[in-house]
Enzyme design. Structure first.
Site, PDB file in Angstrom:
ATOM      1  N   GLU A 195      10.828  28.759   1.670  1.00  0.00           N
ATOM      2  CA  GLU A 195       9.548  28.043   1.714  1.00  0.00           C
ATOM      3  C   GLU A 195       9.630  26.757   0.889  1.00  0.00           C
ATOM      4  O   GLU A 195      10.110  26.764  -0.247  1.00  0.00           O
ATOM      5  CB  GLU A 195       8.452  28.962   1.171  1.00  0.00           C
ATOM      6  CG  GLU A 195       7.088  28.338   1.042  1.00  0.00           C
ATOM      7  CD  GLU A 195       6.094  29.271   0.356  1.00  0.00           C
ATOM      8  OE1 GLU A 195       4.892  28.953   0.374  1.00  0.00           O
ATOM      9  OE2 GLU A 195       6.516  30.306  -0.203  1.00  0.00           O
ATOM     10  N   LYS A 203       1.528  27.840   8.124  1.00  0.00           N
ATOM     11  CA  LYS A 203       1.089  29.082   7.486  1.00  0.00           C
ATOM     12  C   LYS A 203      -0.391  29.325   7.751  1.00  0.00           C
ATOM     13  O   LYS A 203      -1.219  28.437   7.565  1.00  0.00           O
ATOM     14  CB  LYS A 203       1.354  29.004   5.982  1.00  0.00           C
ATOM     15  CG  LYS A 203       1.008  30.252   5.202  1.00  0.00           C
ATOM     16  CD  LYS A 203       1.318  30.051   3.727  1.00  0.00           C
ATOM     17  CE  LYS A 203       0.968  31.276   2.914  1.00  0.00           C
ATOM     18  NZ  LYS A 203       1.187  31.055   1.465  1.00  0.00           N
ATOM     19  N   CYS A 248       5.538  33.110   3.009  1.00  0.00           N
ATOM     20  CA  CYS A 248       5.005  33.738   1.798  1.00  0.00           C
ATOM     21  C   CYS A 248       4.464  35.131   2.112  1.00  0.00           C
ATOM     22  O   CYS A 248       5.090  35.899   2.825  1.00  0.00           O
ATOM     23  CB  CYS A 248       3.954  32.828   1.174  1.00  0.00           C
ATOM     24  SG  CYS A 248       3.501  33.270  -0.521  1.00  0.00           S
TER      25      CYS A 248
END
EC number: 2.3.1.269
Length: 542
Positions: free
Chosen positions: A264, A349, A404
């Site tokens: 990430e 995301k 995440c």
């Protein structure tokens, strides 16, 4: 009194240790009797204390247990001391829910409302669903059924009913154990033993069947890059220096390889900003592609395409993506997938981290944040993505990307199975809480998706855990991760991941069956209490 206190203390120790990354034995024992010991102690204390004091004891018990489970949040080196306030609010919220539920269980037994006990496991699933779906972005860590996943058989049970089914079984088994302690009926004991064995028998039979038919005839050749730099180290380096480190790590990759995965936000600036000069980076570029001509200025996309061309594979990398909407600059936490032909696919995301990626409460929340926690006031607006992240790695192999802690939400990842993803890919960064339990806690929560959906996964993390896991939840390869006993390390995990997959009940139905049971249980419990209210209150035990 000593016996009662010992019950409560023993339950506290068991449940505190009931974490798959801490103790498998405590996790298994806690699933069958950990909470029942607490309820047995509270049941007897009701004779000596008021209900208010009993609730306070249950609240303190839960608050301290959850404090141990979420202790990783107290590593404040990067997030600041304001995290203590967030930590305290979260624990108080969780403690209020479970203390109230515990008092409800004890109250039903004191009133001899045995019929109500049938509804309570479903009621708990309804309560837990509130925090799973409804608290800010959702709290997926440390659900009641998580200790059940400490074994392969318990994890495989999730392929039928997911997190909700695991929580339902744990609460049901503990209520039955509580009933055995009070009633000493052979039926209660038999039901308790059945509930204790059921998830392991069902999950175990399914696991052994799949293991027997497991095939590694088709594999994905992956290289997972773990840069090993923390947020502090990242901030102290130029973007060119970061790329030089990444290219140096890539030099160890052996061809052929199908995909190279970076974590990430591996590099700053987004995909298209011309932030690099040929003069500063020429030696590295020539070592990567000796015969390629470069312009005076180039972008992150040029770096990625060079790696894809050098290794003749797809490259997946996490980075920020900026977009101007109506004169306002918005930021996305994105994953960029670049094929060896240069085709670009982006994923944004969808589940953002409260506080870290957005301020809850809209304008009011932002105003309060500016007043009391100015260091957390974000200078720009982050937006969640709107589309799923299934991308093509090769002509035949698709990957479902998450970023995440998105991977810890089964409902968010489940559509990837329907969209025919062959493997799950997670890009993450757990370096914000250095030397803590978070890397393992996050990893163990995320790998539950493998057995829920019946597909393998790979995950790239800046400081670990970077790993590859097959569809049965077995670790194929793993790099060292940062902990109190292990410093930050760099490396590349190159491994062939079997693409064996299978159909699961959870992939088809998701949380719907257990949520339906939860709704019916709440209605059933309310109807039961309403009916009992019209009757003469029965005598309590003893």
């Amino acid at each position: 009194m000593f016996k009662l206190v010992s019950y409560i203390i023993l339950s506290w120790v068991l449940v505190c240790l009931a974490q798959p990354d801490v103790s498998v034995v405590a996790s298994v024992v806690s699933c069958i009797c950990g909470y029942s010991l607490l309820w047995a102690g509270l049941f007897a204390l009701v004779e000596q204390l008021s209900w208010k004091k009993v609730w306070c004891i249950a609240f303190i018990w839960t608050w301290t247990v959850e404090g141990a489970h979420f202790s990783w949040m107290l590593e404040d080196l990067y997030v600041g001391t304001s995290i203590y306030f967030v930590w305290g609010i979260l624990l108080s919220y969780l403690a209020t829910l479970f203390a109230s539920f515990s008092c409800l269980v004890v109250w039903c037994c004191r009133k001899q409302y045995r019929g109500a006990l049938v509804w309570l496991p479903g009621v708990w699933v309804a309560i837990e669903a509130i925090r799973y779906y409804g608290l800010l972005s959702g709290v997926s860590f440390d659900f009641i059924g998580w200790p059940l996943t400490a074994t392969a058989y318990g994890r495989q049970f999730g392929s039928f009913f997911g997190w909700a089914g695991q929580s339902f079984l744990v609460i049901a088994a503990n209520i039955c154990c509580f009933a055995v302690c009070l009633l000493k009926h052979s039926f209660s004991k038999g039901l308790w033993l059945t509930l204790c064995a059921f998830p392991y028998l069902l999950g175990g039979a399914h696991y052994e069947y799949l293991k027997k038919h497991f095939s590694d005839s088709e594999v994905l050749r992956v290289a997972i890059v773990q840069p090993g730099y923390s947020p502090h180290m990242h901030a102290g380096r130029t973007a060119s220096a970061i790329w030089r480190g990444l290219v140096s790590l890539c030099q160890t990759i052996q061809t052929p390889v199908d995909v190279i995965v970076f974590p990430e936000v591996s590099v700053p600036f987004g995909l298209h900003r011309q932030a690099y000069t040929l003069h500063e980076n020429q030696p590295v570029l020539e070592s990567l592609l000796p015969n390629k001509s470069w312009g005076e200025f180039f972008t992150n996309l040029d770096w990625i395409q060079a790696i894809a061309e050098r290794y003749q594979c797809t490259v997946i990398m996490g980075m920020e993506r900026w977009e101007n909407k109506g004169g306002i600059l918005h930021l996305y936490n994105a994953a960029e997938c670049v094929s060896r032909e240069g085709e670009i696919t982006s994923y944004d995301k969808r589940i953002l981290v409260p506080g870290g990626e957005y301020i809850p409460g809209g304008k009011i929340g932002f105003s309060l944040c500016q007043t009391f926690f100015p260091e957390f006031a974000l200078p720009f607006q982050r937006l969640p993505g709107e589309f799923s992240g299934v991308v093509n790695i090769t002509e035949r192999i698709k990957a479902g990307i998450s970023i995440c802690y998105e991977e810890t939400f089964g409902y968010a990842i489940r559509p990837y199975k329907r969209q025919q993803a062959d493997i799950l890919v997670n890009l993450t960064n757990d370096g914000w809480y250095p030397r803590s339990r978070l890397p393992l806690v996050h990893f163990y929560h995320g790998m539950l998706r493998n057995q829920e959906l019946g597909i393998p996964c790979i995950r790239a993390c800046r400081t670990g855990v970077s790993a590859a896991v097959d569809s049965l939840g077995r670790i194929v390869g793993i790099l060292p991760w940062e902990s109190r006993t292990c410093p930050v390390s760099t490396g590349v995990l190159q491994v062939s991941v079997p693409l064996y997959s299978y159909h699961t009940v959870y992939a088809r139905l998701g949380d719907a069956p257990l949520l339906l049971i939860a709704v019916c249980s709440v209605i059933g419990a309310i109807a039961y209490f309403y009916r009992k209210k019209k009757e003469t209150p029965p005598q309590t035990f003893f």
